[in-house]
Structure formats: C-alpha cells, structure tokens
Design an enzyme around this catalytic site. Structure first.
Site, mmCIF file in Angstrom:
data_model
loop_
_atom_site.group_PDB
_atom_site.id
_atom_site.type_symbol
_atom_site.label_atom_id
_atom_site.label_comp_id
_atom_site.label_asym_id
_atom_site.label_seq_id
_atom_site.Cartn_x
_atom_site.Cartn_y
_atom_site.Cartn_z
ATOM 1 N N SER A 103 54.238 40.536 31.808
ATOM 2 C CA SER A 103 53.640 40.466 30.466
ATOM 3 C C SER A 103 54.052 39.221 29.692
ATOM 4 C CB SER A 103 53.967 41.738 29.657
ATOM 5 O OG SER A 103 53.352 42.869 30.234
ATOM 6 N N HIS A 149 51.898 41.864 45.328
ATOM 7 C CA HIS A 149 51.870 42.251 43.918
ATOM 8 C C HIS A 149 52.192 43.738 43.813
ATOM 9 C CE1 HIS A 149 50.403 43.075 39.866
ATOM 10 N NE2 HIS A 149 50.478 41.778 39.631
ATOM 11 N N GLY A 174 51.490 44.950 32.244
ATOM 12 C CA GLY A 174 50.392 45.634 31.578
ATOM 13 C C GLY A 174 50.834 46.712 30.597
ATOM 14 N N GLU A 192 50.969 46.060 42.239
ATOM 15 C CA GLU A 192 49.807 46.953 42.293
ATOM 16 C C GLU A 192 49.345 47.153 43.737
ATOM 17 O OE1 GLU A 192 48.645 45.473 37.836
ATOM 18 O OE2 GLU A 192 47.492 44.705 39.540
ATOM 19 N N GLU A 230 58.354 40.107 38.963
ATOM 20 C CA GLU A 230 57.508 40.892 38.070
ATOM 21 C C GLU A 230 58.072 42.303 37.961
ATOM 22 O OE1 GLU A 230 53.586 41.451 39.757
ATOM 23 O OE2 GLU A 230 54.534 42.462 41.428
ATOM 24 N N GLY A 250 48.966 37.741 33.595
ATOM 25 C CA GLY A 250 47.908 38.727 33.779
ATOM 26 C C GLY A 250 46.869 38.650 32.678
ATOM 27 N N GLY A 251 46.899 39.605 31.759
ATOM 28 C CA GLY A 251 45.870 39.712 30.730
ATOM 29 C C GLY A 251 45.654 38.458 29.917
ATOM 30 N N ASN A 286 46.473 35.472 36.900
ATOM 31 C CA ASN A 286 46.014 36.513 37.817
ATOM 32 C C ASN A 286 44.973 37.343 37.081
ATOM 33 O OD1 ASN A 286 45.642 38.612 39.610
ATOM 34 N ND2 ASN A 286 47.638 39.554 39.242
ATOM 35 N N TRP A 287 43.703 37.106 37.407
ATOM 36 C CA TRP A 287 42.618 37.799 36.709
ATOM 37 C C TRP A 287 42.541 39.279 37.066
ATOM 38 C CZ3 TRP A 287 37.741 34.084 37.119
ATOM 39 C CH2 TRP A 287 38.035 32.874 36.456
ATOM 40 N N LYS A 288 43.216 39.691 38.129
ATOM 41 C CA LYS A 288 43.135 41.065 38.622
ATOM 42 C C LYS A 288 41.657 41.430 38.860
ATOM 43 C CE LYS A 288 47.567 42.156 36.620
ATOM 44 N NZ LYS A 288 48.470 43.225 36.097
#
Length: 251
Positions: free
Chosen positions: A213, A98, A175, A100, A169, A234-235, A8-10
C-alpha cells in the site's frame, strides 16, 4: 542505484481506460524520470500497451511487465503464458509469487522459484514477491517467512540471483489501507539485503522494492529508507496523478 517504481494493475483496466491512463502518464513524463518505471498489466493488454508505448515517445521511459509467468516453456498448459511469449511482447519484467497468487492459486515457494528461473532464462527480470500474513507477523515469524520464501528462489537460481528484483509485500498491508511504518519496512529490507549479500557478491545490484500500500502520501518517507529501492504499486498505479507523484518521490 536508480530506484524502480513498478505499477501492478492487477485485474483492472479496459482498452479505453488503459489508453487514457497511459496518455496521462505520457504527459506527466515529458521529462524523462531519473528513476526506472514499469507497468505490469493484465496479459490481454500487453500488446495494446506495447503499441501505445511505440506511439508515444514519452512512454519509452516506462518498461512493460507481466503479472505472472508460467514455469513451463511450452506445451499442454491451457491458460498459461510462457516467458518466451512475454519476451516477444516486449516485457522486461514479470511478477512472480505475488501474495494473491500464493493465496488464491496455492503457489508454493518451489513453484515461485521455478517461475523466476523461467523468466530469467528468457531474459526477463522476475520481480520476486515475499511477505508475511498478519498472523505470521503477530506470531513473530516475519523474518522466518520472508527468508524461507527468498531462499527457495536463491537455491533454484543461485548463479544468476543478482539479476532478480525482490519486492517485500506484507500481506496484511496489501489493499487494506494499512502500511508498514518506514521503520518496520526498513527492518525487513535489512534482513533481505543481508540474505542476498550472503548469496552473491553482486547483491548490490539487486533492487528491493516495498509493496504494501505505497501511495502518493507515504511514498517519500518509505523511499527515504536506505534499503528501500523503489515500490511495487497497486491501486495508486491506476491513478495517473498518484503514480506520477510516487515517481517524483523516487527521484
């Protein structure tokens, strides 16, 4: 069941950065992985990534995903992107619910369920996210929260619930650098597995991903748990070496 590693590049990326990242992934995936792989990219870059996939044979191993989808099929919904549009751009997956989106855009359980239904109607697999906040976990409400969130999707999509992917999640581990321990993650995955089993006799088809994470260092221990069928990354999905390490751990 093959595991699924979905990046997930966000809200990250650029035309140049995307090309460099996918080029590095293509080199690392010269041998087709034994797990399933996807990247969920910002909507403006879906066409670019689809084109790069067509140009680089090694990237055929990576499925394309979106980070959101409208619950509406078409119409006066400025800024929204329909499931049919995503399908036309080659998307196999769409993330829905998600944390967010729930936190910053006020998305309700009912709206998430409707988005999942819209994706399924267009032949797109929704990656349905569920998870508790730190306050909810500390109050002992983890099971209650994730079951409520998933129940809404089951209720709205009962006959085809076996076609979804679920991603657990924990909000407190997104994050933040914090991660649920393998045992903590497995405990929640067990709850979700039982809920799916009660909803459909095809529950064994449903992948349950961990999405808090997961990184190159902890992926192997998390993925070794019996009910963790992959990761929503994610990251670490923005770093080719890390993403490839996680893919290797899933095999």
């Amino acid at each position: 069941m093959k595991k699924l590693i979905a990046g997930n590049w966000k809200m990250n990326g650029s035309l140049a950065a995307n090309e460099a990242l996918l080029g590095a992934l293509a080199q690392g995936l010269a041998v087709k992985p034994a797990c399933e792989v996807a990247v969920c990219v910002p909507a403006p870059y879906l066409a670019q990534v689809q084109a790069l996939k067509s140009a680089k044979p090694a990237l055929s191993a990576i499925d394309l995903g979106a980070q959101d989808v409208s619950a509406q099929a078409s119409g006066a919904y400025t800024g929204e992107v329909s499931a049919a549009m995503l399908k036309e751009l080659g998307c196999r997956y769409a993330i829905v619910g998600h944390s967010e989106r729930r936190q910053y855009h006020g998305e309700s359980d009912a709206l998430v369920a409707d988005k999942a239904r819209a994706a399924l109607a267009s032949g797109i697999t929704p990656i349905v996210c569920v998870g508790e906040t730190l306050a909810e976990r500390e109050a002992g409400h983890t099971e209650e929260v994730v079951k409520r969130q998933l129940a809404a999707v089951i209720h709205a999509n009962g006959h085809c619930i076996s076609e979804i992917v679920v991603a657990y999640e924990p909000v407190w581990a997104i994050g933040t650098g914090k991660t649920a321990s393998p045992e903590e993650a497995q405990a929640v995955h067990t709850v979700l597995r039982a809920q799916l089993k009660a909803a459909t006799d095809q529950s064994a088809r449903v992948k349950i991903l961990y999405g808090g994470s997961m990184n190159a260092a902890n992926a192997a221990t998390l993925l070794a748990q019996p009910d963790i069928d992959g990761g929503l990354i994610g990251g670490a999905s923005l770093k080719a070496a890390d993403f490839l390490t996680i893919i290797a751990a899933a095999q």
